[in-house]
Write an enzyme that holds these catalytic residues in place. Structure first.
Site, short mmCIF file in Angstrom:
data_model
loop_
_atom_site.label_atom_id
_atom_site.label_comp_id
_atom_site.label_asym_id
_atom_site.label_seq_id
_atom_site.Cartn_x
_atom_site.Cartn_y
_atom_site.Cartn_z
N ASP A 196 -7.85 91.33 -23.06
CA ASP A 196 -7.36 90.71 -21.95
C ASP A 196 -7.05 91.95 -21.17
O ASP A 196 -7.40 92.64 -21.17
CB ASP A 196 -6.13 89.83 -22.05
CG ASP A 196 -5.97 88.84 -22.69
OD1 ASP A 196 -6.62 88.32 -23.42
OD2 ASP A 196 -4.70 87.96 -24.03
N GLN A 227 -11.84 90.28 -14.01
CA GLN A 227 -11.16 89.53 -12.93
C GLN A 227 -11.57 89.88 -11.64
O GLN A 227 -12.05 90.28 -10.81
CB GLN A 227 -9.55 89.59 -12.30
CG GLN A 227 -8.76 89.95 -14.27
CD GLN A 227 -7.43 91.15 -13.28
OE1 GLN A 227 -7.91 91.90 -12.94
NE2 GLN A 227 -6.17 90.89 -14.46
N ARG A 259 -15.68 88.57 -20.66
CA ARG A 259 -15.13 87.57 -20.63
C ARG A 259 -15.02 87.56 -19.02
O ARG A 259 -14.09 88.42 -17.92
CB ARG A 259 -13.45 87.31 -20.73
CG ARG A 259 -12.19 85.55 -20.18
CD ARG A 259 -11.28 85.73 -20.67
NE ARG A 259 -11.15 85.25 -22.03
CZ ARG A 259 -10.23 85.38 -22.82
NH1 ARG A 259 -9.31 86.53 -21.55
NH2 ARG A 259 -10.20 85.66 -24.19
N GLY A 310 -7.84 86.29 -12.70
CA GLY A 310 -6.98 86.73 -12.62
C GLY A 310 -5.85 86.08 -12.20
O GLY A 310 -5.75 85.22 -10.92
N THR A 331 -12.82 79.76 -17.06
CA THR A 331 -12.22 78.59 -15.57
C THR A 331 -11.72 77.63 -15.73
O THR A 331 -12.86 76.91 -17.33
CB THR A 331 -13.07 78.91 -14.62
OG1 THR A 331 -12.64 78.24 -13.31
CG2 THR A 331 -14.43 78.45 -14.87
N ARG A 358 5.83 84.64 -17.41
CA ARG A 358 3.85 84.16 -15.89
C ARG A 358 5.51 83.24 -15.30
O ARG A 358 4.75 83.07 -13.93
CB ARG A 358 3.50 83.40 -17.34
CG ARG A 358 2.57 84.01 -17.82
CD ARG A 358 1.71 84.78 -17.02
NE ARG A 358 1.60 86.17 -17.01
CZ ARG A 358 1.19 86.60 -18.33
NH1 ARG A 358 1.42 86.26 -19.04
NH2 ARG A 358 1.98 88.66 -18.15
P1 FDA Z 1 -7.86 77.33 -10.49
O1 FDA Z 1 -6.44 78.61 -10.33
O2 FDA Z 1 -8.67 76.78 -9.20
O3 FDA Z 1 -7.19 76.27 -11.55
C1 FDA Z 1 -7.85 75.23 -11.42
C2 FDA Z 1 -7.54 73.72 -12.04
O4 FDA Z 1 -6.96 74.37 -13.63
C3 FDA Z 1 -6.18 73.43 -11.29
O5 FDA Z 1 -5.85 72.98 -9.85
C4 FDA Z 1 -5.24 73.01 -12.07
O6 FDA Z 1 -4.98 71.26 -12.23
C5 FDA Z 1 -5.96 74.06 -13.32
N1 FDA Z 1 -5.60 74.51 -13.96
C6 FDA Z 1 -5.54 76.43 -13.87
N2 FDA Z 1 -4.31 77.39 -14.74
C7 FDA Z 1 -3.37 76.12 -15.13
C8 FDA Z 1 -2.33 76.72 -15.95
N3 FDA Z 1 -2.05 77.50 -16.38
N4 FDA Z 1 -1.46 75.66 -16.06
C9 FDA Z 1 -1.96 74.48 -15.80
N5 FDA Z 1 -3.28 74.24 -15.50
C10 FDA Z 1 -3.91 74.86 -14.38
N6 FDA Z 1 -6.35 86.05 -16.48
C11 FDA Z 1 -6.02 87.67 -16.21
O7 FDA Z 1 -6.22 88.33 -15.45
N7 FDA Z 1 -6.34 88.45 -17.33
C12 FDA Z 1 -7.17 87.62 -18.31
O8 FDA Z 1 -6.92 88.50 -19.36
C13 FDA Z 1 -6.98 86.24 -18.40
N8 FDA Z 1 -7.32 85.73 -19.59
C14 FDA Z 1 -8.20 84.24 -19.72
C15 FDA Z 1 -8.48 83.57 -20.14
C16 FDA Z 1 -8.88 82.37 -20.32
C17 FDA Z 1 -9.48 81.77 -21.40
C18 FDA Z 1 -8.84 81.55 -19.05
C19 FDA Z 1 -9.17 79.84 -18.84
C20 FDA Z 1 -8.16 82.14 -18.26
C21 FDA Z 1 -7.58 83.62 -18.20
N9 FDA Z 1 -7.22 84.10 -17.44
C22 FDA Z 1 -6.44 85.27 -16.94
C23 FDA Z 1 -6.42 83.72 -15.80
C24 FDA Z 1 -7.59 83.39 -15.10
O9 FDA Z 1 -7.17 84.06 -14.60
C25 FDA Z 1 -6.26 81.45 -14.24
O10 FDA Z 1 -5.48 82.37 -13.52
C26 FDA Z 1 -6.28 80.32 -14.71
O11 FDA Z 1 -7.80 80.67 -15.17
C27 FDA Z 1 -6.38 80.06 -13.47
O12 FDA Z 1 -7.86 80.13 -13.07
P2 FDA Z 1 -8.87 78.79 -12.44
O13 FDA Z 1 -9.96 79.44 -12.62
O14 FDA Z 1 -8.99 77.81 -13.09
O15 FDA Z 1 -9.05 78.24 -10.91
#
Ligand code: FDA
Length: 329
Positions: free
Chosen positions: A125, A154, A175, A179, A217, A280
């Site tokens: 990660d 990220q 991945r 971020g 995402t 978090r």
């Molecule tokens: P966005 O933040 O725009 O979210 C889209 C929609 O998804 C939101 O409107 C909401 O409804 C929903 N949503 C998103 N996150 C949510 C949550 N936690 N709880 C509830 N609803 C949520 N980051 C990082 O810095 N280092 C890493 O190694 C990882 N690893 C990682 C693995 C995997 C499998 C995922 C899916 C994500 C990560 N992340 C991460 C987190 C990533 O950087 C990011 O913060 C979240 O995925 C939210 O971003 P989205 O792309 O989903 O878009």
């Protein structure tokens, strides 16, 4: 920080632990490895792959880092024993990155080595920007020895395009996510539109370079753009995967599966769930806002997405009991 975010951060310490527990139940598999294995089994039965995360980070003593090695090794053994389709994701600061980089390398190497013996894969990660350079160096060093290890890029970081280009020409497994940490504007884009544009550009560069990408995402606009790129490059489902967090937007998960893509869910578990959740939420109150909105909206159907009946299974799709050698990153 918006007024709502500020309110969430100031009231968090007085939210009773059982309430934090009730909210996090949807996003954390449980306290024990047995809980996590149970969740992974159910995901696999629904045609969904997993990646296990033993909760913990920022250890301050080498003994804690050694415990993390042991916990991950036990997780890998359990996944092999149960013949589950899941790899593991780990955080370098849980393995001592902030204590001693050599120690951290040795610790993570021990996990990657066992994973290779078991035919499995380790995702490193990406944590906050104070770890980016060290983590990429750690990854490059491990990659010289092992091909069953990948790292995270990220999209919010201004440096990511250069980082991805620097990896070009080498076999790489990445991945891509937006971020999650709160970073200064000098290092990270703040404008959601710019982050999305950077995500799309990074994804394009990676896929065109033949990188195996975990497209991580829940943003349907990004899923839409990713599908366009996958289609234009005529990629087969085994050449990439979508990734989501356990409990977040299962309906989107079902849509991704119904389009014939492969999906992997990030499954955190462990005794440190409370510290993890509250830290978090304090660090990034936007998450708390997402959680609250999702609770209010209550997305329909079970919280574990599964392939809808009649939906095409992608070529190379995981079986409920995939043999170790068939597990993919
Ligand atoms: P966005 O933040 O725009 O979210 C889209 C929609 O998804 C939101 O409107 C909401 O409804 C929903 N949503 C998103 N996150 C949510 C949550 N936690 N709880 C509830 N609803 C949520 N980051 C990082 O810095 N280092 C890493 O190694 C990882 N690893 C990682 C693995 C995997 C499998 C995922 C899916 C994500 C990560 N992340 C991460 C987190 C990533 O950087 C990011 O913060 C979240 O995925 C939210 O971003 P989205 O792309 O989903 O878009």
């Amino acid at each position: 920080m918006s007024l709502l975010d500020r309110l969430i951060v100031t009231t968090l310490p007085i939210v009773p632990r059982p309430i934090v527990g009730a909210i996090s139940r949807r996003y954390v598999a449980g306290e024990t490895l047995a809980h996590a294995v149970d969740v992974v089994r159910r995901l696999n039965q629904g045609g969904v792959m997993a990646t296990l995360d033993v909760l913990g980070e920022n250890v301050t003593r080498p003994e804690e880092a050694a415990q993390a090695v042991q916990a991950y090794q036990e997780a890998l053994q359990a996944l092999a024993r149960e013949r589950l389709d899941s790899n593991v994701s780990l955080k370098p600061t849980q393995f001592g990155l902030k204590l001693d980089r050599e120690l951290c390398h040795r610790n993570i190497r021990a996990v990657v080595e066992l994973a290779r013996r078991l035919g499995n894969f380790v995702r490193i990660d990406m944590e906050d920007s104070s770890c980016t350079t060290d983590t990429l160096e750690l990854y490059a060093r491990l990659r010289e020895e092992f091909d069953n290890v990948g790292v995270v890029i990220q999209a919010y970081l201004r440096r990511s395009l250069e980082d991805v280009r620097a990896l070009r020409g080498r076999p790489t497994n990445l991945r891509l996510c937006k971020g999650i940490y709160v970073e200064p504007r000098s290092l990270a884009y703040r404008d959601p539109e710019l982050i999305n544009r950077n995500f799309d550009q990074l994804l394009g560069e990676m896929l065109e370079a033949g990188v195996y990408v975990g497209i991580a995402t829940h943003d349907e606009r990004l899923v839409f753009e990713a599908e366009r790129r996958i289609d234009a490059l005529r990629l087969e489902p085994h050449q990439y995967e979508f990734q989501m967090l356990l409990g977040v937007d299962p309906e989107l998960g079902r849509l991704i599966l119904s389009r014939g893509h492969r999906l992997r869910l990030y499954v955190p578990f462990g005794a440190h769930w409370y510290a993890y959740c509250t830290r978090r939420l304090k660090e990034n109150p936007r998450i708390a806002r997402h959680v609250l909105m999702n609770l209010v909206r209550r997305s329909p159907g079970p919280w574990l997405p599964s392939r809808p009946e009649g939906a095409p299974a992608p070529r190379g799709a995981p079986r409920a009991t995939a043999p170790a050698a068939a597990r993919r990153p």
